[in-house]
Motif scaffolding. Structure first.
Motif, PDB file in Angstrom:
ATOM      1  N   GLY A 151      -1.032  -3.480   4.915  1.00 41.18           N
ATOM      2  CA  GLY A 151      -2.365  -2.886   4.915  1.00 41.18           C
ATOM      3  C   GLY A 151      -2.781  -2.428   6.303  1.00 41.18           C
ATOM      4  N   PRO A 159       0.822  -1.209   0.000  1.00 43.19           N
ATOM      5  CA  PRO A 159       0.000   0.000   0.000  1.00 43.19           C
ATOM      6  C   PRO A 159       0.857   1.261   0.000  1.00 43.19           C
ATOM      7  CG  PRO A 159      -0.725  -1.551   1.693  1.00 43.19           C
ATOM      8  CD  PRO A 159       0.574  -2.059   1.182  1.00 43.19           C
ATOM      9  N   LYS A 160       0.364   2.295  -0.647  1.00 41.22           N
ATOM     10  CA  LYS A 160       1.084   3.554  -0.695  1.00 41.22           C
ATOM     11  C   LYS A 160       0.880   4.324   0.601  1.00 41.22           C
ATOM     12  CE  LYS A 160       1.775   7.680  -3.524  1.00 41.22           C
ATOM     13  NZ  LYS A 160       1.336   8.428  -4.735  1.00 41.22           N
ATOM     14  N   LYS A 171      -0.705   0.638   7.242  1.00 40.74           N
ATOM     15  CA  LYS A 171      -1.205   1.853   6.598  1.00 40.74           C
ATOM     16  C   LYS A 171      -2.398   2.414   7.362  1.00 40.74           C
ATOM     17  CE  LYS A 171      -2.889   3.652   2.162  1.00 40.74           C
ATOM     18  NZ  LYS A 171      -4.025   4.370   2.759  1.00 40.74           N
ATOM     19  N   THR A 201      -7.927  -6.724   2.077  1.00 37.86           N
ATOM     20  CA  THR A 201      -8.337  -6.845   0.676  1.00 37.86           C
ATOM     21  C   THR A 201      -8.528  -8.309   0.321  1.00 37.86           C
ATOM     22  OG1 THR A 201      -7.076  -4.859   0.133  1.00 37.86           O
ATOM     23  CG2 THR A 201      -7.708  -6.296  -1.691  1.00 37.86           C
TER      24      THR A 201
END
Length: 741
Positions: free
Chosen positions: A348, A322-323, A351, A484
């Protein structure tokens, strides 16, 4: 930082590097081809005078004799008013064939040197050579770090197919690419005057010649004393002009020779700098060193493959992580989050924590655990979110964390909270997270919160932990994270083979295929020989999402996608959600599945034998390895079941593999018959043979239940003790690998 130093130049220079590598490979084979077609006398056998004498018999109008670095002799002559050039035999002076430079080779050379763009192209080529040096050095450093140090640089490499291709080719071509990069960069630097090229010998033009009657060319002392292998060029004087002279250039220097006396009129040696330049040019092109040219050419051919696989690795890593937005610098942040992840799912959760802390007004720095710093200047708290790999081991992004932690000698004052991620069905649930907390506590790090764990990516458990963090910080912190859902493929059950009913342990071998296509799609798939399956190898894992569950269950694969089926071996557990679903699935029924590569569990290449050890359904990937052993690599299988009449899994196939020598030896043990033997008992009984195989460098692969694996380690430790090693040693050498559950 080192990975960025490797990735960025590679991505930027990839296209230019491929062009230079391919053209360089084409050019590098020319010296070997030229040498194969050239007759090269041994040193001292033929002098330039002898050659010139034989040439004079066949070429009365000879004007120049030139010798290429690879040994080809070319005579330029005038005959009946026409100018010509022939390749000649050095012993007879006779023509071998007309000499005509290849226009294709000239075009490839221009493309290699300047990309057909003259000066700007030469600049790009030089920068690409520098990038190749950076890539080679940084890649070597990364490989050494990955394998555990310089001494382990030749260890077997684990990873996905693209990773292994990238690393294996890079390791094999390391010296060739580094030499090409260094010499190419130097030659480019000389083009722009940034490095000295040296001065090629230019003797003073003689003021006078003897003017005597020209002597026969084979009697001239200088030519008699010059070995043919030192010749570069001999230029004849103008016919019937006693004031003209011979011009001779050798590897050592150049000068003019009197026609009558045959002595030097003037001579100038090449300076040392030019000699260095000539050596570097030879090392870069392979001209005069045809064997080196072949090595450089083969090294260059690896570049396109490494460029493509490197880009694939970079893209996959970038896409899966993830960014992180608003990521503060390490020394500017008040909160630091370090992440240990193997498949990037932990990122994830990290983040979500990062974003929540940022929204609450904190300056947050999030990074892999491998980037642990010795000091964070303004940090007030440290969060460590880590998964566990295998048997309590570190995941990929945390492989160097404990070493970096040990190197921190100052007493820390930074409160830390450790959150582990795992699956409670495994005995080493969050084992690495527990190891991290123990190490931090032993070094005196204060705890912000006690160790907590997340089972099967539970969003509710993560929210609960977030509430505890919020209380510790005195702020409201709501962590809501929904993992996700992995992208799945629908697969249909094509075949099942039932075992184990007689011993109350129902076990099925299940073979799945992609649902049948229709119409033009089916015709295209048959023409392209596509199976519709995702790409996988035996030993990889398939994640299956049972109905009414978002948590995948993983099974080891007994097949590769090239087999046309996805094959697993599944035992039904009394309250197993997924195993019950699979055992009740009718032929034609479908599952939602995805592939998780498991590159750490598969046989390595080489001549050493392979020992496969398993029990129960653990035989699945081991059979897959045997099935693909079409080169008849020595493979010895030890496997334990309950009763040969009921659950001898893959019995028919294994006997066939023994016959066609894909399997060298089969040792089966059964616990429900009179001998009541387990697989570890078979190992002990065959101790001397196993010890001999391990002493020869055998690799061991173990698959099955945790209890069985523990017993196998104990038995093997006793067996190999006389060799002065144990299983821990084999693991460190990459020769002992497990897939246990």
């Amino acid at each position: 930082m080192l990975r960025k130093l490797h990735s960025l130049p590679g991505l930027i220079a990839a296209l230019f590097a491929i062009v230079l590598a391919v053209t360089g490979a084409i050019l590098s084979f020319s010296p070997a081809l030229e040498r194969a077609n050239a007759s090269v006398p041994a040193a001292g056998q033929v002098s330039v005078a002898e050659l010139a004498d034989t040439v004079a018999r066949h070429y009365p109008g000879a004007e120049q004799i030139k010798r290429t670095p690879s040994g080809t002799l070319i005579v330029y002559y005038t005959r009946d008013g026409d100018v010509g050039a022939d390749r000649i035999d050095p012993r007879t002076g006779q023509a071998i064939a007309p000499y005509a430079p290849s226009s294709f080779s000239r075009w490839v050379k221009n493309l290699h040197r300047s990309l057909l763009l003259d000066t700007p192209g030469r600049m790009v080529a030089g920068i690409t050579a520098l990038a190749m040096i950076v890539l080679t050095i940084s890649g070597t450093l990364l490989l050494a770090a990955r394998l555990g140090g310089w001494r382990q640089l030749l260890r077997p490499i684990r990873g996905t197919l693209s990773q292994r291709l990238h690393l294996e080719l890079g390791r094999a071509a390391l010296l060739g690419l580094l030499l090409s990069g260094l010499t190419g960069a130097y030659l480019s630097a000389t083009t722009f005057g940034l490095a000295p090229e040296g001065v090629e010998a230019e003797p003073d033009f003689p003021l006078e010649v003897s003017g005597g009657t020209p002597a026969a060319i084979d009697t001239l002392p200088v030519l008699q004393a010059t070995d043919l292998n030192d010749l570069r060029e001999l230029v004849y004087p103008y016919p019937d002009d006693p004031t003209d002279m011979y011009s001779l250039e050798t590897h050592q220097g150049a000068g003019f020779i009197d026609q009558a006396s045959g002595e030097w009129l003037s001579y100038q040696p090449h300076d040392a700098t030019h000699s260095v330049y000539a050596l570097i040019y030879q090392l870069h092109t392979g001209e005069g060193l045809w064997w080196l040219g072949l090595i450089l050419g083969l090294s260059a051919l690896t570049v396109p493959v490494m460029a493509i696989t490197g880009a694939m690795i970079w893209w996959k890593r970038r896409r899966s992580r993830p960014k992180i937005v608003a990521n503060s610098g390490a020394n500017a942040a008040d909160s630091v989050i370090l992440v240990g992840s193997e498949g990037n799912t932990t990122w994830g959760f990290a983040k979500t924590l990062h974003d929540s802390l940022t929204q609450a007004g904190h300056r947050v720095h999030t990074a892999p655990m491998n980037q642990l710093a010795s000091r964070y200047r303004h940090a007030k708290r440290l969060f460590i979110l880590t998964a566990t790999y295998g048997d309590g081991d570190a995941p990929a992004s945390a492989s160097r964390f404990l070493t970096r932690l040990d190197n921190i000698t100052d007493t820390p004052q930074l409160p830390v909270a450790v959150l582990g991620f795992g699956d409670q069905q495994f005995p080493q649930f969050c084992g690495f997270a527990k190891k991290i907390e123990a190490s931090l506590t032993a070094k005196g790090w204060p705890l912000l919160l006690p160790l907590d764990t997340i089972d099967r990516q539970s969003g509710q458990a993560f929210t609960r932990w977030g509430n505890a963090v919020g209380k510790a910080l005195g702020t409201k912190l709501a962590l809501v994270h929904t993992p996700t859902r992995p992208r799945t493929t629908a697969l249909a059950l094509a075949e099942r083979v039932d075992y184990g009913a007689g011993v109350q342990a129902p076990t099925d071998v299940l073979r799945f295929k992609a649902p049948a296509a229709s119409g033009k799609t089916a015709l295209l798939s048959r023409w392209l020989k596509r199976t519709g399956l995702p790409s996988f190898e035996a030993g990889d894992l398939v994640g299956i999402l049972p109905p009414a569950s978002q948590t995948p269950r993983f099974y080891s694969l007994a097949s590769a996608s090239t087999d046309g089926v996805l094959e697993i071996c599944v035992r039904q557990h009394p309250h197993g959600l997924c195993s019950s679903f699979l055992h009740a699935l009718p032929v034609g029924g479908t599952i939602d599945a995805f592939i998780q590569p498991n590159p750490n569990f598969r046989p390595t290449s080489g001549k050493a034998p392979v020992v496969l050890i398993g029990a129960g359904t653990g035989i699945g990937p081991l059979v897959g390895f045997i099935r693909h052993n079409k080169t008849h690599h020595p493979m010895h299988l030890y496997w334990g079941g309950r009763n040969p009449q009921s659950d001898f899994l893959y019995e028919t196939e294994l006997n066939a593999y023994l016959t066609d020598r894909r399997l060298t030896q089969l040792n089966a043990a059964f616990s429900r018959i009179d001998e009541r033997a387990y697989v570890q008992d078979k190992l002990t009984a065959n101790g001397p043979e196993l010890r001999r195989l391990i002493d020869k460098g055998a690799q061991i692969l173990v698959c099955g239940g945790r209890g069985m694996a523990t017993s196998v380690i104990s038995a093997l430790d006793d067996i190999i003790a006389p060799l002065g090693i144990d299983v821990t040693t084999l693991k460190a050498q990459g020769r002992y690998r497990e897939d246990v559950y």
